[in-house]
Scaffold this active site. Structure first.
Site, short mmCIF file in Angstrom:
data_model
loop_
_atom_site.label_atom_id
_atom_site.label_comp_id
_atom_site.label_asym_id
_atom_site.label_seq_id
_atom_site.Cartn_x
_atom_site.Cartn_y
_atom_site.Cartn_z
CB CYS A 121 43.29 39.56 37.83
SG CYS A 121 42.00 40.81 37.67
CG HIS A 141 47.41 40.16 38.27
ND1 HIS A 141 48.02 40.73 39.35
CD2 HIS A 141 46.29 40.89 38.05
CE1 HIS A 141 47.29 41.74 39.80
NE2 HIS A 141 46.24 41.87 39.01
#
Length: 765
Positions: free
Chosen positions: A325, A381
């Site tokens: 991610c 993230h």
């Protein structure tokens, strides 16, 4: 005289008079029925008489008949006269049909609907809001919008406002207000508004050539000419080279009306292409592999992804630069590669404090360009973007919703060892995070649409990321028999553990799976639960697409739908991502651009996620800054079969033990048309420790490593050279990249854990 009267009566009966009842074919799709509202006075409604052939209907063009208040306006075949309600009751020839003919010439499958509401001899005050003429125009336009998409307003007026100085002095303010009122009343603050200039010869006739009248005429001309400088989303049509219809020198002749119609079409096209920046919906999904209906997976229930595939270009070979991610998002949100961002997992203090301040992520970049901007859900993230139009939306639902699982609230890896990796509560969509994100995205679109700006909205959906939690109704879409198990559930022979570790990620950290492993029923249940989450996200995507359709924004919105990477469903024994293999690095990608003529055409060219930011800039008409390390694949939207990149590049770092020593290594991988080559190197020394070569023509799951096979030596050597040459040597023919970014600071990951503090998540994970 009698012959002329018969001709005029025939024109009325054939082309939209009150007694004619012609059969018309209205397109079944709003997006294929393009509406234009014609407003102004006699040079728009027509100031020259009809000739033989003018009453013949024009193909692919309809006109709306005028109807009294309370009556339903009807459509008719379109021919002259367009404006039968002119006060002098004469059939006239104007520029409207010439515009429509030019407009549809390069738009196969499109029908134009003209809404003729011009009225001769009226000042702008008599045409503005509060007048019966204005009310009629809005009423008819709204009726037309029930079956079509309003694309713009064509305006020609101003002669009557040169009669008195007070009218001339108030003209600019009244024109600006009228445009604002029309846009507000028709619900589109960016509605294109094209104005035509007064005739060049106007002011030379005997009734208009007094010096003070000429001065007023010149002032109105200048106001119209400068309109695009002062009012956004407006265009100006010049009248040079036009001739008068009579000695009064007020109206254009037939030839000039045709010329003006074509000019209106050219100016409109130029305005839409260059001035009207498209809205952008940049929709991010998490852990979505290329296993959808439109990608050939018949077991998947994904009607909205499949619907989008028909409206967009589906990229069949789109690859992320690092399958995790944080690293993937840091890359595609900045247009820079992982080596330059320095990001693995999670974001580093250097990336947040230095890199992304200098090289702004995509939402912040577009906010600085004047876009109405907002992010929602899981976008970064790490810390969210700042200084957007609206604050980031953070959803308010826990990981699990059933009471017996409430102890499994937020916190990856904290209590998941006491929970199963799936849950399907019988609750509505908006009880879950992604349902809340979809609802708030729709609310944001509505607010953005009401503003005077194009918008850039980034909803980040969290599923199908583990845990596989979604409403029960989506789980019920599938049976156990629908679950397609991986054909290669074990590592290949001689495949080192570091190439695809199974003990550090995915489904196996839940419940007692670290100790017991996955039973057959767990595998089936896990795959079925993943599918259910995909269908859940599909439904949220559908809500957003429906709202864009409802607001008639699809034609003016660039829609990009992507995932941050793929996901292994037991492939090579892995239930996660974090590899250089196909199922982790390949992700779905859909791009729908305004005006594209290749909708529904899939593209097999190799594209990279680092290309996304440059592509969005390119498609919105902005220059791509030289530091970016991707290449716009905008040209593929016009010609998807053209020669493109030689390879897509991915990488993944790993800490592992080799020859009894703890090593930091990195896998560098390239995907070419038919093969994948991956080379694992020691960090620091660049020593090669392992190589992989897969023939994707026959081995779609990359199960058999041919790197040691002498039969493939020539191909392995070729791919080894291509990898070492780097991504700049793999760019499309004729494309160069001048980025000079140096390697990003990733030393933070290799510090002792104790002093290494994780950057704040800021509720945006």
């Amino acid at each position: 005289m009698r012959a002329k009267a018969i001709l005029f009566l025939a024109a009325i009966l054939i082309t939209g008079g009150l007694r004619a009842e012609e059969p018309v074919n209205i397109p079944s799709s709003k997006k294929n029925f393009h509406l234009f509202l014609l407003m102004g006075q006699s040079n728009m409604s027509g100031g020259v008489g009809l000739a033989a052939g003018d009453t013949k209907p024009v193909p692919s063009v309809l006109k709306m008949r005028w109807a009294k208040e309370g009556e339903e306006p009807k459509w008719a075949l379109s021919a002259h006269p367009l404006h039968p309600r002119r006060p002098n009751k004469k059939a006239r020839f104007g520029p409207g049909l010439s515009f429509a003919e030019a407009y549809v010439a390069d738009k196969p499958g499109v029908t134009v609907g003209l809404i003729p509401m011009a009225w001769g001899g009226k000042s702008i005050e008599q045409l503005g809001k509060g007048s019966g003429i204005y009310s009629d125009a809005i009423r008819h336009a709204k009726a037309a919008m029930q079956v079509g998409t309003l694309k713009g307003v064509l305006w020609h007026q101003g002669e009557s406002d040169t009669v008195e100085q007070t009218r001339t002095d108030a003209y600019e303010k009244r024109l600006h207000l009228l445009i604002e009122d029309v846009r507000k009343d028709l619900g589109n603050p960016q509605l294109p508004f094209i104005v035509g200039n007064l005739a060049e010869f106007y002011g030379t006739g005997k009734d208009h050539k007094a010096p003070d009248r000429v001065a007023r005429i010149d002032k109105i001309k200048e106001i119209l000419r400068r309109l695009p400088e002062k009012v956004p989303h407006t265009g100006f049509v010049e009248s040079t080279g036009c001739s008068p219809a009579a000695r009064a020198k007020v109206h254009f002749d037939r030839k000039s009306c045709v010329l003006l119609g074509k000019r209106y079409a050219e100016v409109y096209s130029d305005l839409v292409d260059k001035t009207l920046r498209p809205n952008v919906m940049f929709i991010i999904v998490d852990d979505l592999r290329a296993e959808l209906g439109s990608y050939g997976s018949g077991q998947m229930k994904t009607p909205n992804f499949d619907r989008l595939a028909k409206q967009s270009m589906q990229f069949n070979r789109a690859y992320v630069q690092q399958a995790i991610c944080s690293a993937s998002r840091a890359s595609f949100l900045t247009g820079c590669r992982p080596n330059s961002t320095g990001v693995d997992h999670p974001y580093t203090p250097w990336f947040d404090g230095v890199f992304r301040k200098k090289y702004k992520p995509i939402a912040q970049y577009f906010a600085d360009l004047g876009y109405y901007s907002r992010t929602l859900g899981k976008v970064h993230h790490g810390p969210r973007d700042s200084k957007l139009t609206e604050r980031h939306f953070a959803e308010k639902a826990p990981d699990y919703l059933l009471p017996e699982n409430k102890h499994g609230a937020r916190g990856w890896g904290t209590v998941y060892d006491r929970l199963l990796p799936w849950e399907h509560a019988d609750l509505p969509d908006n009880a879950f995070r992604d349902g809340q994100i979809a609802d708030e995205t729709i609310a944001t679109i509505r607010r953005a649409h009401a503003s005077e700006k194009p918008f850039f909205i980034v909803p980040g959906f969290q599923k199908p990321h583990l845990p596989f939690v979604c409403p029960k109704k989506y789980y019920d879409l599938y049976s156990d028999q629908d679950a397609r198990r991986s054909p290669n559930p074990e590592r290949g022979p001689g495949q080192p553990l570091f190439t695809i570790p199974k003990e550090i990620n995915g489904i196996e950290i839940f419940d007692d799976f670290p100790k017991t492993g996955l039973a057959d029923k767990d595998i089936v249940h896990g795959i079925r639960s993943y599918y259910a989450c995909v269908s859940f996200i599909d439904a949220q995507l559908g809500k957003i697409l429906d709202e864009l359709d409802r607001l008639q924004l699809m034609d003016s919105t660039l829609v990009v739908v992507l995932s941050d990477h793929g996901f292994h469903l037991g492939d090579h024994g892995n239930w996660g991502k974090m590899t250089c293999f196909e199922h982790a690095t390949r992700s779905p990608l859909y791009v729908k651009a305004p005006g594209m003529k290749t909708s529904g055409t899939p593209c097999d060219a190799l594209v990279e996620y680092v290309d996304l930011f440059p592509t969005v800039l390119d498609l919105c008409g902005f220059d791509v800054p030289p530091y970016m390390e991707g290449a716009s694949f905008g040209p593929l939207l016009k010609n998807p079969s053209q020669a493109w990149k030689k390879a897509a590049f991915s990488q993944f770092p790993r800490k592992t033990e080799i020859d009894g020593k703890r090593k930091n290594i990195e896998g560098y991988s390239i995907r070419t048309k038919d093969y994948r080559f991956t080379q694992w190197r020691e960090r620091g020394t660049d020593k090669v420790v392992f190589e992989e070569f897969y023939d994707n023509r026959k081995d779609h799951t990359e199960d058999k490593n041919h790197a040691p096979n002498p039969v493939f030596k020539t191909m392995v050597d070729e791919h080894r050279r291509l990898l070492r040459a780097g991504w700049k040597k793999a760019l499309p023919p004729g494309v160069e990249n001048s980025s000079e970014l140096t390697k990003g600071d990733d030393a933070w990951y290799y510090k002792p854990k104790e002093p290494r503090r994780v950057p704040p998540k800021s509720g945006n994970q």
